[in-house]
Scaffold this motif. Structure first.
Motif, PDB file in Angstrom:
ATOM      1  N   UNK A 199     -32.253  52.579  -9.051  1.00 53.32           N
ATOM      2  CA  UNK A 199     -32.639  52.867  -7.378  1.00 53.32           C
ATOM      3  C   UNK A 199     -34.016  51.904  -7.810  1.00 53.32           C
ATOM      4  N   UNK A 200     -34.310  50.766  -8.413  1.00 54.45           N
ATOM      5  CA  UNK A 200     -35.169  49.848  -8.454  1.00 54.45           C
ATOM      6  C   UNK A 200     -36.637  50.277  -9.273  1.00 54.45           C
ATOM      7  N   UNK A 201     -36.837  51.647  -8.996  1.00 53.18           N
ATOM      8  CA  UNK A 201     -38.159  52.427  -9.933  1.00 53.18           C
ATOM      9  C   UNK A 201     -38.258  51.540 -12.005  1.00 53.18           C
ATOM     10  N   UNK A 202     -38.711  51.275 -11.176  1.00 53.33           N
ATOM     11  CA  UNK A 202     -39.262  51.561 -13.663  1.00 53.33           C
ATOM     12  C   UNK A 202     -39.284  52.201 -14.062  1.00 53.33           C
ATOM     13  N   UNK A 203     -38.747  52.658 -15.446  1.00 50.23           N
ATOM     14  CA  UNK A 203     -38.765  53.955 -15.968  1.00 50.23           C
ATOM     15  C   UNK A 203     -39.723  54.160 -16.901  1.00 50.23           C
ATOM     16  N   UNK A 204     -40.434  55.590 -16.520  1.00 52.08           N
ATOM     17  CA  UNK A 204     -41.219  56.029 -17.279  1.00 52.08           C
ATOM     18  C   UNK A 204     -41.050  56.574 -18.932  1.00 52.08           C
ATOM     19  N   UNK A 205     -41.418  56.256 -19.456  1.00 57.21           N
ATOM     20  CA  UNK A 205     -41.170  56.610 -21.232  1.00 57.21           C
ATOM     21  C   UNK A 205     -41.207  57.605 -21.205  1.00 57.21           C
ATOM     22  N   UNK A 216     -45.256  57.773 -20.227  1.00 56.54           N
ATOM     23  CA  UNK A 216     -45.575  57.042 -20.244  1.00 56.54           C
ATOM     24  C   UNK A 216     -45.943  55.676 -19.587  1.00 56.54           C
ATOM     25  N   UNK A 217     -46.732  55.156 -19.186  1.00 59.58           N
ATOM     26  CA  UNK A 217     -46.233  53.630 -17.697  1.00 59.58           C
ATOM     27  C   UNK A 217     -46.923  51.925 -18.962  1.00 59.58           C
TER      28      UNK A 217
END
Length: 297
Positions: A199-205, A216-217
């Motif tokens: 979806x284009x977002x950065x995955x938060x671990x 965690x970002x």
């Protein structure tokens, strides 16, 4: 009133469920204009409007929904009756269209397709590799493969692979140079390989330990949208990667990567084939599912 033909009723169900003359025509192997004319003729024969049409979409009227609700189980029963004699033909023939992300597709190719080819040599698997979650019904797929937790609730899921967990990995050279994080919070001081989801977002671990969950970002020198590339980048020492365990298992076994934060690994999930439960299962898909179920033993 003349009784509509089975072909006309089947065409109506396909249009009403696909909500598109074009998609329905592709599935039925006819032209959209031909299908539209057939639906007009069906409405005239029955003396009631069944479909609302606009330039962009088509949807059932109240009468159409009533007819659809009665036809779907009737046609499903008919399909099951016809399928029941498939064994007497001596073989199963057909194509199964499947949508899966890359890693799930790799598990499928490794663990299921060889047995399928051996047992049902006339079944063709059309496997489309795609990371984005899609509506497999409207996109014309027979089934999909995903982690159980991401499968829509109205689908039937058949788990088939071992549990998949998400792991943090880094190369020995990286850990020697930058040290090993002891907690997820320490990742903020490390070079991390970003994961951009479909979806284009950065995955938060995500992490979990003793019932405590946290996210965690992270930040680092590179952002990727493919887990195989993330593993390659980690091997090259570009940073710590967070990937599904099957993506990293070979590199871990060979010593090119090492796990970090293993005590914080979140709960694992199963991989499953899923398919719509409200439709009859075609013989080729049924054969595929039989092999999937057998692969679990």
């Amino acid at each position: 009133m003349a009784r509509p033909s089975l072909n006309d009723l089947t065409a109506f169900v396909t249009v009403a469920t696909r909500r598109s003359f074009r998609r329905a025509a592709d599935e039925l192997g006819t032209a959209p204009s031909t299908l539209s004319h057939a639906m007009r003729a069906l409405e005239e024969r029955m003396g009631v409007r069944l479909l609302n049409r606009t330039t962009r979409s088509v949807s059932p009227t109240e009468a159409g929904f009533e007819l659809l609700g009665r036809l779907q189980p009737a046609l499903a029963t008919l399909d099951e009756a016809l399928d029941s004699v498939a064994a007497f033909r001596g073989n199963v023939v057909g194509t199964v269209r499947i949508n899966a992300p890359r890693l799930a597709a790799a598990i499928l190719v490794r663990d299921v397709l060889p047995a399928l080819s051996e047992r049902f040599p006339d079944v063709v698997v059309d496997l489309v590799v795609e990371g984005k979650l899609i509506d497999i019904v409207s996109a014309g797929f027979d089934a999909g493969v995903r982690l159980v937790g991401s499968i829509p609730k109205d689908m039937i899921a058949v788990p088939f692979a071992g549990a998949v967990s998400f792991v943090c990995v880094a190369s020995p050279a990286y850990l020697e140079r930058f040290g090993e994080p002891a907690t997820p919070d320490e990742l903020k001081r490390h070079r991390c390989i970003g994961h951009r989801v479909p979806n284009g977002k950065l995955y938060r671990w995500e992490f979990e330990r003793a019932g405590q969950a946290l996210t965690v970002d992270t930040a680092g020198p590179i952002i990727l949208d493919d887990e195989e590339l993330m593993v390659d980048a980690a091997i090259k020492g570009l940073g710590i990667a967070y990937v599904a365990s099957p993506a990293a298992e070979a590199a871990l076994a060979e010593g090119r990567l090492r796990r970090v934060l293993a005590a914080w690994t979140p709960a694992s999930e199963r991989v499953a084939v899923y398919y719509p439960g409200h439709r009859a299962v075609p013989p080729a898909l049924r054969a595929f599912l039989d092999v999937v179920k057998a692969s679990r033993s």
